[in-house]
Design an enzyme around this catalytic site. Structure first.
Site, PDB file in Angstrom:
ATOM      1  N   MET A  27       0.707  -1.178  -0.003  1.00 29.87           N
ATOM      2  CA  MET A  27       0.263  -0.045   0.279  1.00 29.87           C
ATOM      3  C   MET A  27       0.884   1.497  -0.039  1.00 29.87           C
ATOM      4  O   MET A  27       2.161   1.172   0.507  1.00 29.87           O
ATOM      5  CB  MET A  27      -0.573  -0.327   1.535  1.00 29.87           C
ATOM      6  CG  MET A  27      -2.107  -0.721   1.283  1.00 29.87           C
ATOM      7  SD  MET A  27      -2.819  -0.859   2.724  1.00 29.87           S
ATOM      8  CE  MET A  27      -2.382  -1.802   4.008  1.00 29.87           C
ATOM      9  N   CYS A 141      -2.985  -3.031 -10.286  1.00 34.06           N
ATOM     10  CA  CYS A 141      -2.914  -1.608  -9.695  1.00 34.06           C
ATOM     11  C   CYS A 141      -3.969  -0.828 -10.161  1.00 34.06           C
ATOM     12  O   CYS A 141      -3.527  -0.839 -11.939  1.00 34.06           O
ATOM     13  CB  CYS A 141      -1.737  -0.705  -8.980  1.00 34.06           C
ATOM     14  SG  CYS A 141      -2.127   0.572  -8.884  1.00 34.06           S
ATOM     15  N   LYS A 184       0.926 -10.357  -8.516  1.00 33.11           N
ATOM     16  CA  LYS A 184      -0.167  -9.976  -7.624  1.00 33.11           C
ATOM     17  C   LYS A 184      -0.750  -9.554  -9.193  1.00 33.11           C
ATOM     18  O   LYS A 184      -0.411  -8.313 -10.067  1.00 33.11           O
ATOM     19  CB  LYS A 184       0.005  -8.982  -6.900  1.00 33.11           C
ATOM     20  CG  LYS A 184      -1.432  -8.908  -5.684  1.00 33.11           C
ATOM     21  CD  LYS A 184      -0.875  -7.888  -4.193  1.00 33.11           C
ATOM     22  CE  LYS A 184      -2.326  -8.143  -3.708  1.00 33.11           C
ATOM     23  NZ  LYS A 184      -3.299  -6.956  -3.887  1.00 33.11           N
ATOM     24  N   HIS A 212      -6.432 -10.798  -6.109  1.00 31.34           N
ATOM     25  CA  HIS A 212      -7.284  -9.580  -5.704  1.00 31.34           C
ATOM     26  C   HIS A 212      -8.369 -10.043  -6.152  1.00 31.34           C
ATOM     27  O   HIS A 212      -9.205  -9.511  -7.174  1.00 31.34           O
ATOM     28  CB  HIS A 212      -6.891  -8.411  -5.978  1.00 31.34           C
ATOM     29  CG  HIS A 212      -7.756  -7.346  -5.162  1.00 31.34           C
ATOM     30  ND1 HIS A 212      -6.893  -6.466  -4.996  1.00 31.34           N
ATOM     31  CD2 HIS A 212      -9.086  -6.791  -4.734  1.00 31.34           C
ATOM     32  CE1 HIS A 212      -7.827  -5.132  -3.796  1.00 31.34           C
ATOM     33  NE2 HIS A 212      -8.697  -6.198  -3.897  1.00 31.34           N
ATOM     34  N   ASN A 246      -6.615 -11.833  -1.669  1.00 32.37           N
ATOM     35  CA  ASN A 246      -6.691 -10.932  -0.953  1.00 32.37           C
ATOM     36  C   ASN A 246      -8.234 -10.169  -1.205  1.00 32.37           C
ATOM     37  O   ASN A 246      -9.008 -10.401  -2.735  1.00 32.37           O
ATOM     38  CB  ASN A 246      -5.375  -9.851  -1.612  1.00 32.37           C
ATOM     39  CG  ASN A 246      -5.749  -8.356  -1.386  1.00 32.37           C
ATOM     40  OD1 ASN A 246      -5.171  -7.758  -2.467  1.00 32.37           O
ATOM     41  ND2 ASN A 246      -5.743  -8.864  -0.718  1.00 32.37           N
ATOM     42  N   GLY A 247      -8.665  -9.391  -0.549  1.00 35.20           N
ATOM     43  CA  GLY A 247     -10.266  -8.530  -0.610  1.00 35.20           C
ATOM     44  C   GLY A 247     -11.251  -9.023   0.654  1.00 35.20           C
ATOM     45  O   GLY A 247     -11.361  -9.824   0.630  1.00 35.20           O
ATOM     46  N   ALA A 270      -5.277  -5.704   4.087  1.00 33.93           N
ATOM     47  CA  ALA A 270      -5.535  -4.379   3.067  1.00 33.93           C
ATOM     48  C   ALA A 270      -5.915  -3.064   4.610  1.00 33.93           C
ATOM     49  O   ALA A 270      -4.589  -2.246   5.362  1.00 33.93           O
ATOM     50  CB  ALA A 270      -5.114  -3.769   2.234  1.00 33.93           C
TER      51      ALA A 270
END
Length: 416
Positions: A27, A141, A184, A212, A246-247, A270
């Site tokens: 992050m 991203c 990722k 993610h 992730n998420g 995160a």
């Protein structure tokens, strides 16, 4: 006949296995060194640094900071590049592009790289590979400053390039430094497209893949999509590659439950960790810590490693409840000395003063936020048109974000 063990790609000698791990996500701002150290203190198994662009790392100088004991990757600041004579006057300050702690993060730090070029990725990764446990490629991203350069989520549309980057890193960095390479990504538009991409990525020699569970257009406020997760886990496991989810993961307990439910090898936290890094601590070990404990521990680490004040101020704003007296006082703080007094952090005054001096923080300069705060309290010149309270608060918050997000080289990316 005994059941055969699941296939697993070998973990390099200097690398780390992502299996069974609850980890800190990459992050911007919240992935800097003090935040990583705090996450590790509260039980994170691994930590990702913020995405660092390949070009910003290339050309840096690695050195040991004698004051902090950290490994710093620096380059001349923009002021020095414009006026080299500053070196002669002693006013030159190098810009820290990446900072890590060789003891506290040993074997647990993953360097995430932003790249769209196999050649540049290898050049940048080689600079830091000996100091980290793995190199992770950001292919998720969604922010324009990343995708406009063909990096981040843009790589999902150029799978050939992404595979070339991973293959180059595996062959030229992973093999040489004996660390793992990972990637990722985000979900694609359909399960079929996601499966096809993952099937290609796991054949590049990577040791792990983080998914993610959102598509590129989705925002963090939209609920994570987990319908494809078991399929992604299956494809990864068929190749012996670890799969991290992730998420919408908010605690260690929830992470372990989801890992068990979907068969994922690890889970990444995160935004919840940005607010309170003790989310990594199990209930048996004490669970979520009170925000005042977090505030003190974070400040301790920030002073220890001489973290940029703007970044520290931003993170304290995340840890401290917005309506508390401490939050109100933090708005006008201009340096570490101000903050430790405002927050009542006894025993830190001398170190705070020392760090302010070392970072050349001008605590005499009155910021716009301070002027507005004084005006509201009847100090100074409070005349003139008063803006609505909400607008004032928004502007003050914007100032903190802008101050903390100033980058001396290429920008780091938000959590993907």
């Amino acid at each position: 006949m005994a059941a055969s063990l699941p296939k697993q790609v070998p973990i390099p000698k200097n690398g780390t296995d992502y299996r069974g791990k609850v980890v800190l996500a990459p992050m911007v701002r919240s992935g800097e060194l003090p935040s990583r150290l705090l996450a590790l203190k509260y039980g994170a198994d691994l930590v990702w640094g913020p995405e660092t662009i390949d070009r910003s790392m290339i050309g840096t100088t690695r050195s040991i900071n004698p004051s902090t004991g950290t490994v710093d990757f620096t380059r001349p600041s923009s002021n020095v590049l414009r006026d080299p004579s500053l070196r002669e006057t002693g006013n030159a300050r190098d810009s820290v592009i990446y900072r890590l702690h060789p003891e506290l993060e040993k074997g647990r730090l993953i360097f995430q790289i932003g790249t769209s070029s196999p050649t540049l990725a290898v050049q940048a990764a080689k600079l830091v590979a000996a100091d980290v446990a793995g190199i992770d490629v950001n292919a998720g991203c969604p922010k324009p400053f990343s995708t406009s350069g063909g990096m981040g989520a843009a790589l999902l549309k150029t799978p050939d390039t992404l595979c070339d980057i991973l293959t180059a890193l595996v062959e030229e960095v992973g093999t040489q430094f004996e660390i793992g390479i990972s990637v990722k990504i985000r979900l694609l538009s359909t399960p079929e497209e996601t499966e096809a991409l993952v099937s290609r990525l796991v054949k590049t020699g990577i040791t792990a893949l983080t998914i993610h569970c959102r598509t590129t257009p989705m925002r963090p406020r939209e609920r994570a999509i987990r319908e494809q997760l078991k399929m992604i886990v299956r494809v990864c496991h068929e190749a012996g590659v670890a799969c991290v989810m992730n998420g919408d993961v908010y605690s260690r307990g929830e992470a372990l439950q989801l890992m068990d439910e979907y068969g994922a090898d690890g889970a990444m936290i995160a935004t919840a960790a940005e607010k309170n890094p003790s989310v990594f601590r199990s209930e048996a070990d004490g669970g979520l810590a009170y925000w005042k404990e977090i505030m003190r521990e974070y400040t301790t680490f920030a002073l220890q490693v001489e973290n940029r004040w703007g970044n520290t101020k931003f993170l304290l704003a995340q840890h401290i409840p917005g309506k508390s007296e401490e939050a109100k006082k933090m708005v006008t703080c201009k340096g570490y000395g101000d903050s430790v007094r405002a927050l009542g952090l006894e025993g830190m005054d001398d170190r705070a003063k020392e760090v302010d001096e070392r970072l050349a923080i001008d605590t005499t300069k009155v910021s716009k936020a301070t002027k507005r705060a004084r005006a509201r309290e009847g100090e100074g010149n409070g005349g003139g048109h008063k803006k609505p309270k909400r607008k004032q608060q928004d502007e003050e918050r914007k100032e903190v974000v802008q101050e903390s997000s100033l980058q001396t080289a290429a920008p780091a990316a938000l959590a993907v």
